[in-house]
Scaffold this motif. Structure first.
Motif, PDB file in Angstrom:
ATOM      1  N   MET A  71      35.394  19.391  29.477  1.00 14.20           N
ATOM      2  CA  MET A  71      34.829  20.646  29.024  1.00 14.20           C
ATOM      3  C   MET A  71      35.101  21.778  30.015  1.00 14.20           C
ATOM      4  O   MET A  71      35.386  22.891  29.618  1.00 14.20           O
ATOM      5  N   SER A  72      34.983  21.475  31.306  1.00 17.51           N
ATOM      6  CA  SER A  72      35.134  22.533  32.302  1.00 17.51           C
ATOM      7  C   SER A  72      36.580  22.990  32.470  1.00 17.51           C
ATOM      8  O   SER A  72      36.837  23.976  33.152  1.00 17.51           O
ATOM      9  N   GLU A  73      37.505  22.282  31.846  1.00 15.74           N
ATOM     10  CA  GLU A  73      38.897  22.721  31.894  1.00 15.74           C
ATOM     11  C   GLU A  73      39.150  23.894  30.951  1.00 15.74           C
ATOM     12  O   GLU A  73      40.108  24.645  31.121  1.00 15.74           O
ATOM     13  N   THR A  74      38.289  24.070  29.945  1.00 14.95           N
ATOM     14  CA  THR A  74      38.470  25.170  28.995  1.00 14.95           C
ATOM     15  C   THR A  74      37.401  26.257  29.133  1.00 14.95           C
ATOM     16  O   THR A  74      37.680  27.415  28.880  1.00 14.95           O
ATOM     17  N   ASP A  75      36.188  25.878  29.499  1.00 18.16           N
ATOM     18  CA  ASP A  75      35.087  26.834  29.633  1.00 18.16           C
ATOM     19  C   ASP A  75      34.193  26.420  30.792  1.00 18.16           C
ATOM     20  O   ASP A  75      34.097  25.230  31.120  1.00 18.16           O
ATOM     21  N   PRO A  76      33.497  27.383  31.402  1.00 12.38           N
ATOM     22  CA  PRO A  76      32.521  27.021  32.436  1.00 12.38           C
ATOM     23  C   PRO A  76      31.415  26.144  31.842  1.00 12.38           C
ATOM     24  O   PRO A  76      31.058  26.290  30.676  1.00 12.38           O
ATOM     25  N   ARG A 123      34.795  20.002  42.571  1.00 11.63           N
ATOM     26  CA  ARG A 123      35.284  21.057  43.466  1.00 11.63           C
ATOM     27  C   ARG A 123      36.259  22.013  42.785  1.00 11.63           C
ATOM     28  O   ARG A 123      36.231  23.200  43.006  1.00 11.63           O
ATOM     29  N   ASN A 124      37.139  21.506  41.936  1.00 10.79           N
ATOM     30  CA  ASN A 124      38.152  22.331  41.271  1.00 10.79           C
ATOM     31  C   ASN A 124      37.827  22.612  39.806  1.00 10.79           C
ATOM     32  O   ASN A 124      38.725  22.902  39.020  1.00 10.79           O
ATOM     33  N   HIS A 125      36.562  22.503  39.454  1.00  7.64           N
ATOM     34  CA  HIS A 125      36.133  22.726  38.074  1.00  7.64           C
ATOM     35  C   HIS A 125      35.050  23.802  38.033  1.00  7.64           C
ATOM     36  O   HIS A 125      34.303  23.975  38.984  1.00  7.64           O
ATOM     37  N   ALA A 126      34.974  24.497  36.919  1.00  6.51           N
ATOM     38  CA  ALA A 126      33.968  25.554  36.741  1.00  6.51           C
ATOM     39  C   ALA A 126      32.664  24.928  36.241  1.00  6.51           C
ATOM     40  O   ALA A 126      32.330  25.001  35.062  1.00  6.51           O
ATOM     41  N   ILE A 127      31.942  24.268  37.161  1.00  6.98           N
ATOM     42  CA  ILE A 127      30.681  23.613  36.815  1.00  6.98           C
ATOM     43  C   ILE A 127      29.581  24.175  37.714  1.00  6.98           C
ATOM     44  O   ILE A 127      29.704  24.173  38.936  1.00  6.98           O
ATOM     45  N   PHE A 128      28.511  24.660  37.081  1.00  9.62           N
ATOM     46  CA  PHE A 128      27.336  25.150  37.795  1.00  9.62           C
ATOM     47  C   PHE A 128      26.241  24.115  37.610  1.00  9.62           C
ATOM     48  O   PHE A 128      25.874  23.790  36.478  1.00  9.62           O
ATOM     49  N   VAL A 129      25.723  23.578  38.704  1.00 13.06           N
ATOM     50  CA  VAL A 129      24.671  22.563  38.642  1.00 13.06           C
ATOM     51  C   VAL A 129      23.375  23.182  39.165  1.00 13.06           C
ATOM     52  O   VAL A 129      23.326  23.692  40.288  1.00 13.06           O
ATOM     53  N   LEU A 130      22.347  23.143  38.338  1.00  8.90           N
ATOM     54  CA  LEU A 130      21.031  23.666  38.690  1.00  8.90           C
ATOM     55  C   LEU A 130      20.055  22.500  38.705  1.00  8.90           C
ATOM     56  O   LEU A 130      19.948  21.765  37.717  1.00  8.90           O
ATOM     57  N   THR A 131      19.374  22.308  39.829  1.00 10.69           N
ATOM     58  CA  THR A 131      18.352  21.261  39.893  1.00 10.69           C
ATOM     59  C   THR A 131      17.019  21.922  40.225  1.00 10.69           C
ATOM     60  O   THR A 131      16.944  22.801  41.066  1.00 10.69           O
ATOM     61  N   LEU A 132      15.989  21.492  39.533  1.00  8.95           N
ATOM     62  CA  LEU A 132      14.639  22.016  39.731  1.00  8.95           C
ATOM     63  C   LEU A 132      13.733  20.880  40.163  1.00  8.95           C
ATOM     64  O   LEU A 132      13.768  19.797  39.571  1.00  8.95           O
ATOM     65  N   SER A 133      12.938  21.138  41.189  1.00  8.64           N
ATOM     66  CA  SER A 133      12.035  20.087  41.634  1.00  8.64           C
ATOM     67  C   SER A 133      10.862  20.677  42.393  1.00  8.64           C
ATOM     68  O   SER A 133      10.880  21.822  42.835  1.00  8.64           O
ATOM     69  N   ARG A 134       9.875  19.853  42.538  1.00 10.28           N
ATOM     70  CA  ARG A 134       8.758  20.183  43.411  1.00 10.28           C
ATOM     71  C   ARG A 134       9.175  19.815  44.840  1.00 10.28           C
ATOM     72  O   ARG A 134      10.155  19.113  45.042  1.00 10.28           O
TER      73      ARG A 134
END
Length: 110
Positions: free
Chosen positions: A1-6, A33-44
């Motif tokens: 997926m990240s090869e075509t869209d973030p 590292r070479n992909h348009a991936i944004f990772v969001l983690t939420l925690s206490r």
């Protein structure tokens, strides 16, 4: 997926994540590292107590610590999200949330 869209990946309640999931996310960050991936983690804060180096040394890592909300702010939030919620239910959520808004139905049995 990240090869075509973030791609955006969001993980909530990471304080309850097992070691395998935490390891996977760290691996994903290295692998992507070479992909348009944004990772969001939420925690206490308990996550950092369990895993003090969580996110440390990762490229483009940002950590934001938010202070717990006041009781009044939590009451206003609950009232705004669920108008007419019975007082007993509101009190259960307030007692368990400790000023940290989250999805109370996941853990409090509400």
């Amino acid at each position: 997926m990240s090869e075509t869209d973030p791609v955006v990946m969001s993980f909530e309640d990471m304080q309850w994540a097992d070691t395998s999931l935490l390891d996977f996310i760290e691996y994903l960050l290295d692998w992507s590292r070479n992909h348009a991936i944004f990772v969001l983690t939420l925690s206490r804060p308990e996550l950092v107590e369990r895993r003090p180096n969580w996110g440390a040394g990762r490229r483009n890592f940002t950590s934001i610590y938010l202070e717990p909300l006041s009781e009044k702010a939590m009451r206003d939030l609950i009232t705004g999200l669920v108008p007419g919620l019975p007082d007993e239910m509101s009190e259960q959520i307030l007692a368990r949330a400790e000023g940290v808004p989250s999805m109370p139905s996941r853990r409090c049995g509400c």
